[in-house]
Design an enzyme around this catalytic site. Structure first.
Site, PDB file in Angstrom:
ATOM      1  N   GLU A 201      -3.180   0.344  -5.371  1.00 45.58           N
ATOM      2  CA  GLU A 201      -1.703   0.321  -5.329  1.00 45.58           C
ATOM      3  C   GLU A 201      -1.032   1.163  -6.407  1.00 45.58           C
ATOM      4  OE1 GLU A 201      -0.524  -3.806  -5.226  1.00 45.58           O
ATOM      5  OE2 GLU A 201      -1.388  -4.092  -3.255  1.00 45.58           O
ATOM      6  N   GLU A 306      -7.866  -5.112   4.116  1.00 49.19           N
ATOM      7  CA  GLU A 306      -7.206  -6.428   3.960  1.00 49.19           C
ATOM      8  C   GLU A 306      -6.367  -6.754   5.192  1.00 49.19           C
ATOM      9  OE1 GLU A 306      -5.048  -6.615   0.221  1.00 49.19           O
ATOM     10  OE2 GLU A 306      -6.604  -5.503  -0.844  1.00 49.19           O
TER      11      GLU A 306
END
Ligand code: GLA
Length: 416
Positions: A201, A306
């Site tokens: 991220e 995910e």
């Protein structure tokens, strides 16, 4: 996972307060950058309307019809699941995981705050169980995560680890701490962990670099620095850059530019992970298709790391709610507390089929597709962005029966 769960009998006011609190505290940033979904409240009645008859609840698949995901996708890619320590001892989830999945992800248990909460203090109990659990079932074992701005203790970035008011640690010392962390945690397992999320991220929605303590202290080129370090310390694991919303063009463009730059400088990066926290609208299949084409061109492996599909109305805009909306909170934002209606279940199953059809089209570049949890009961989406809702983002229900979507996903594999 970001705080205590409210009791199931929470009031609308409590839930709204949780959102306001979350926003006041900055909230978990991974979703503030998720592509905007409409923030208009969903249509719904007012409290004074007569109650409509409850919709019919979806039935699970009959047990005899349940087939194995890992077997169906065997020619395409591995099928993974994120686990927590509970899953190692719960016999029903052990059985389900062993039947359905051949790739394992550690959800929280290898994050810095779990495994290395204090200077010099490491907790390997669950991490060891995790790696052994995967090995015993011949699964590929995934590592998540080395450098992330969340779930990392504050001391990591302090010059004086014990002093909350300490100035930042120096660049050299942060690299020393990171080297020790990688050597001690990832080095403990070596090639028993086949992939590591090296950086997670690092980009904003618009493709710019996210401001994080890692960037502030190590400098704007920190992604390169960290990948070089990981390459030297982890020669036997594949090194992954992981992020969410890479199907969204501006964000992907920013990430691709940096990853291309790394490659052109000869810095090893083996794969990109798209987290895949999706909903009923985002991404559309053409966005997903384009993302996979772009990754293929970059010349790296791809993992969906995910995956889940949020089926609830978007609650991110409700801080501006008027009193009427708050009074109707449960009806508007937590509408499936009793069960998933069969009409919604059918839409969800179609959505899963559409997503997997695209993934199968690009199977040659995809190493693994991982669901973010075993069953709906364990999903973080029951507690984000609002605590205590009832969400249905995975293929297995709270009682571990299969949703009708399992058959659709297996159908998309085209192997049965
Ligand atoms: C991000 C992280 C995951 C997890 C999710 C929320 O996607 O990469 O580890 O914390 O947020 O569950």
């Amino acid at each position: 996972m970001f705080g205590a769960t409210l009791p199931r009998a929470h009031s609308g006011w409590l839930a709204v307060a949780a959102v306001v609190f979350s926003i006041a505290c900055g909230g978990p940033p991974q979703d503030d950058a998720r592509p905007a979904t409409p923030t208009t409240p969903p249509t719904g009645g007012t409290v004074s309307e007569p109650a409509a008859p409850p919709p019919a609840c979806a039935n699970p698949m009959p047990e005899a019809d349940v087939q194995s995901l890992q077997a169906a996708f065997e020619p395409h890619f591995r099928i993974g699941v994120a686990v927590s320590p509970f899953n190692f001892s719960d016999a029903a989830s052990v059985e389900l995981i062993s039947q359905q999945f051949n790739h394992l992800s550690p959800e929280n248990l290898l994050k810095w705050s779990s495994v290395h909460p204090e200077p010099g203090q490491y907790n390997f109990e669950f991490a060891d169980q995790y790696v052994t659990f995967g090995e015993e079932r011949d699964m590929t074992v995934y590592g998540h995560v080395l450098v992330w701005h969340q779930q990392v203790p504050a001391w990591v970035f302090r010059a004086d680890v014990a002093n909350e008011d300490s100035p930042d640690v120096s660049r050299d010392e942060l690299l020393t701490r990171l080297t020790e962390h990688i050597t001690t945690v990832a080095g403990r397992y070596g090639d028993r962990i086949e992939y590591w999320d090296v950086v997670n991220e690092a980009f904003n929605d618009d493709g710019s670099l996210r401001d994080t303590p890692w960037r502030r202290i190590l400098g704007d080129d920190y992604i390169a620095t960290v990948f070089q370090l990981a390459d030297s310390l982890l020669p036997d694991s594949k090194l992954v850059y992981n992020d969410f919303s890479l199907a969204s063009e501006p964000k992907r463009a920013g990430a691709l530019a940096v990853l291309q730059d790394l490659k052109s400088r000869g810095i090893r990066i083996d794969a990109v992970g798209e987290q895949g926290h999706y909903n009923m609208n985002y991404p559309d299949v053409s966005q997903l298709d384009q993302m996979l084409q772009d990754f293929e061109e970059l010349g790296v492996g791809v993992l969906l790391t995910e995956l889940d599909v949020d089926v609830l109305p978007n609650a991110q805009g409700i801080q501006g709610a008027d009193l009427d909306m708050i009074a109707n909170y449960d009806k508007l934002y937590d509408p499936y507390r009793e069960c998933l209606p069969e009409t919604v279940d059918a839409k969800l199953a179609a959505r899963w089929h559409a997503l997997f059809a695209v993934l199968v089209d690009h199977a040659d570049v995809i190493d693994a597709v991982t669901f973010w949890g075993v069953s709906d009961a364990q999903s973080w989406l029951n507690n984000w962005p609002v605590q205590g809702r009832t969400n249905y983002p995975l293929l297995f229900n709270r009682d571990l029966t299969a949703k009708s979507a399992l058959a659709n996903v297996i159908d998309a594999a085209g192997t049965q």
